[in-house]
Scaffold this active site. Structure first.
Site, PDB file in Angstrom:
ATOM      1  N   GLY A  35    -108.375  17.886 -37.289  1.00 55.92           N
ATOM      2  CA  GLY A  35    -108.037  19.294 -37.049  1.00 55.92           C
ATOM      3  C   GLY A  35    -108.508  19.811 -35.692  1.00 55.92           C
ATOM      4  N   GLN A  90    -113.257  44.234 -33.872  1.00 60.51           N
ATOM      5  CA  GLN A  90    -114.680  44.267 -34.261  1.00 60.51           C
ATOM      6  C   GLN A  90    -115.459  44.535 -32.968  1.00 60.51           C
ATOM      7  OE1 GLN A  90    -115.946  43.630 -37.529  1.00 60.51           O
ATOM      8  NE2 GLN A  90    -118.058  43.974 -36.885  1.00 60.51           N
ATOM      9  N   HIS A 120    -107.956  46.742 -27.653  1.00 60.46           N
ATOM     10  CA  HIS A 120    -108.284  47.732 -28.684  1.00 60.46           C
ATOM     11  C   HIS A 120    -109.166  48.857 -28.143  1.00 60.46           C
ATOM     12  CE1 HIS A 120    -108.799  49.389 -32.585  1.00 60.46           C
ATOM     13  NE2 HIS A 120    -110.105  49.303 -32.485  1.00 60.46           N
ATOM     14  N   LYS A 182    -105.599  59.090 -40.096  1.00 56.47           N
ATOM     15  CA  LYS A 182    -105.627  57.898 -40.958  1.00 56.47           C
ATOM     16  C   LYS A 182    -107.067  57.504 -41.258  1.00 56.47           C
ATOM     17  CE  LYS A 182    -105.275  53.590 -39.277  1.00 56.47           C
ATOM     18  NZ  LYS A 182    -104.717  52.422 -38.609  1.00 56.47           N
ATOM     19  N   ASP A 208     -97.984  52.367 -32.066  1.00 54.48           N
ATOM     20  CA  ASP A 208     -99.389  51.974 -32.267  1.00 54.48           C
ATOM     21  C   ASP A 208     -99.669  50.783 -31.356  1.00 54.48           C
ATOM     22  OD1 ASP A 208    -101.914  51.971 -33.346  1.00 54.48           O
ATOM     23  OD2 ASP A 208    -101.281  51.730 -35.421  1.00 54.48           O
TER      24      ASP A 208
HETATM   25  C1  R5P Z   1    -106.234  50.365 -35.578  1.00 58.07           C
HETATM   26  O1  R5P Z   1    -107.156  50.835 -35.006  1.00 58.07           O
HETATM   27  C2  R5P Z   1    -104.986  49.943 -34.885  1.00 58.07           C
HETATM   28  O2  R5P Z   1    -104.597  50.867 -33.910  1.00 58.07           O
HETATM   29  C3  R5P Z   1    -103.847  49.774 -35.871  1.00 58.07           C
HETATM   30  O3  R5P Z   1    -103.518  51.036 -36.420  1.00 58.07           O
HETATM   31  C4  R5P Z   1    -104.187  48.836 -36.978  1.00 58.07           C
HETATM   32  O4  R5P Z   1    -104.768  47.681 -36.497  1.00 58.07           O
HETATM   33  C5  R5P Z   1    -102.955  48.512 -37.792  1.00 58.07           C
HETATM   34  O5  R5P Z   1    -103.340  47.701 -38.836  1.00 58.07           O
HETATM   35  P1  R5P Z   1    -102.444  47.489 -40.120  1.00 58.07           P
HETATM   36  O6  R5P Z   1    -101.077  47.060 -39.653  1.00 58.07           O
HETATM   37  O7  R5P Z   1    -103.149  46.381 -40.861  1.00 58.07           O
HETATM   38  O8  R5P Z   1    -102.427  48.755 -40.892  1.00 58.07           O
END
Ligand code: R5P
Length: 282
Positions: A35, A90, A120, A182, A208
């Site tokens: 692997g 993370q 991120h 959210k 997003d």
């Molecule tokens: C979060 O902070 C990101 O901007 C996305 O909203 C998130 O990673 C989306 O994740 P999922 O598709 O699992 O809801």
């Protein structure tokens, strides 16, 4: 400048090569019977500058990036482009005893210059032992949206983390913008605070940075549909699309999915190559 691509970014590296006409080196990627990954740059370097392009979607992709950097050791200038950087979410210690995984990954990358794309959180850039710059692929998504024939369009950010992206896209396109609240309960479960949005009869694009499990998008699509939105599109820079994410979006009633090729998926209808090519040129 030679371009070396890792296995996860072949399409994007090829498109960057098409724009810049640089020398694109072909490499071999295989797995040993146990692997472990075998990587070898097959073509000869033509100069003393190299750009390695490799998204780190999986742990193997990350190991392969380290191997490619090591294989370029004799080259005097190494740029590393990580179009999608895994573990970036993370970026802090959420619970006692956790690592800051994004920092661990960043610290292991040795290069002269590192570029990420819509990472991120830009604070991660400080952890690289190199000059690090984050590139923005939303303008290429914006150009794609501009060509869709939309009815009274509105851009929505599904959470406050993506407000910056959605705001800049809405400004570029000259269309309205709004956002939702959210809360993430776990890796797989999210809930939305319903908010009445002016979506009745309008086409909506939910923008997003990442679509991963699709939970965030599926809930947002359902909410907007309930509030009378006409067609709902989803757009993201990084189409992680783990497990059954695509099905969730269609089940929720999505009209179309727009994503870039920072991760090479069927939904990668937009290329981040022009953004990366500009960064390499400059
Ligand atoms: C979060 O902070 C990101 O901007 C996305 O909203 C998130 O990673 C989306 O994740 P999922 O598709 O699992 O809801």
């Amino acid at each position: 400048m030679d371009i070396v691509s890792g296995p996860a970014s072949q399409l994007l590296a090829g498109r960057v090569h098409e724009i810049l006409k640089n020398n694109l080196l072909v490499s071999d990627f295989k797995k040993f019977p146990d692997g472990e990954i075998y990587t070898r740059i097959l073509d000869e370097f033509t100069g003393n500058k190299v750009t390695i392009i490799q998204s780190t979607v999986t742990d193997s992709d990350f190991v392969c990036l380290l191997q490619l950097i090591d294989a370029c050791e004799d080259i005097s200038s190494i740029n590393v482009i990580i179009p999608y950087m895994g573990y970036a979410r993370q970026d802090k210690r959420f619970k006692h005893g956790e690592p800051i995984s994004a920092r661990a990954i960043a610290r292991s990358i040795k290069a002269d210059m590192v570029f990420t794309v819509n990472i991120h959180d830009e604070s991660i850039l400080d952890h690289f032992d190199a000059d690090a710059k984050n590139l923005d692929a939303t303008p290429v998504i914006g150009r794609y949206i501009k060509n869709l024939k939309l009815k009274d369009p509105l851009i929505i950010s599904p959470d406050d983390g993506a407000i910056g992206l959605a705001k800049s896209a809405s400004k570029d396109l000259g269309i309205d913008f709004d956002f939702l609240d959210k809360t993430r309960h776990s890796g797989e479960s999210v809930s939305m605070k319903p908010k009445t949005l002016a979506v009745k009869g309008r086409d909506v694009i939910i923008l997003d940075d990442i679509i991963s499990t699709g939970g965030t998008m599926a809930q947002t699509i359902s909410l907007l549909k309930e509030q009378g939105a006409h067609e709902v599109y989803t757009a993201c820079v990084h189409p992680v699309f783990s497990s059954n994410a695509v099905l969730k979006l269609f089940k929720a009633g999505v009209r179309g999915i727009i994503a870039t090729d920072t991760i090479d998926k069927g939904v990668s209808v937009v290329s981040a190559a022009p953004v990366i090519a500009d960064a390499i040129k400059s």
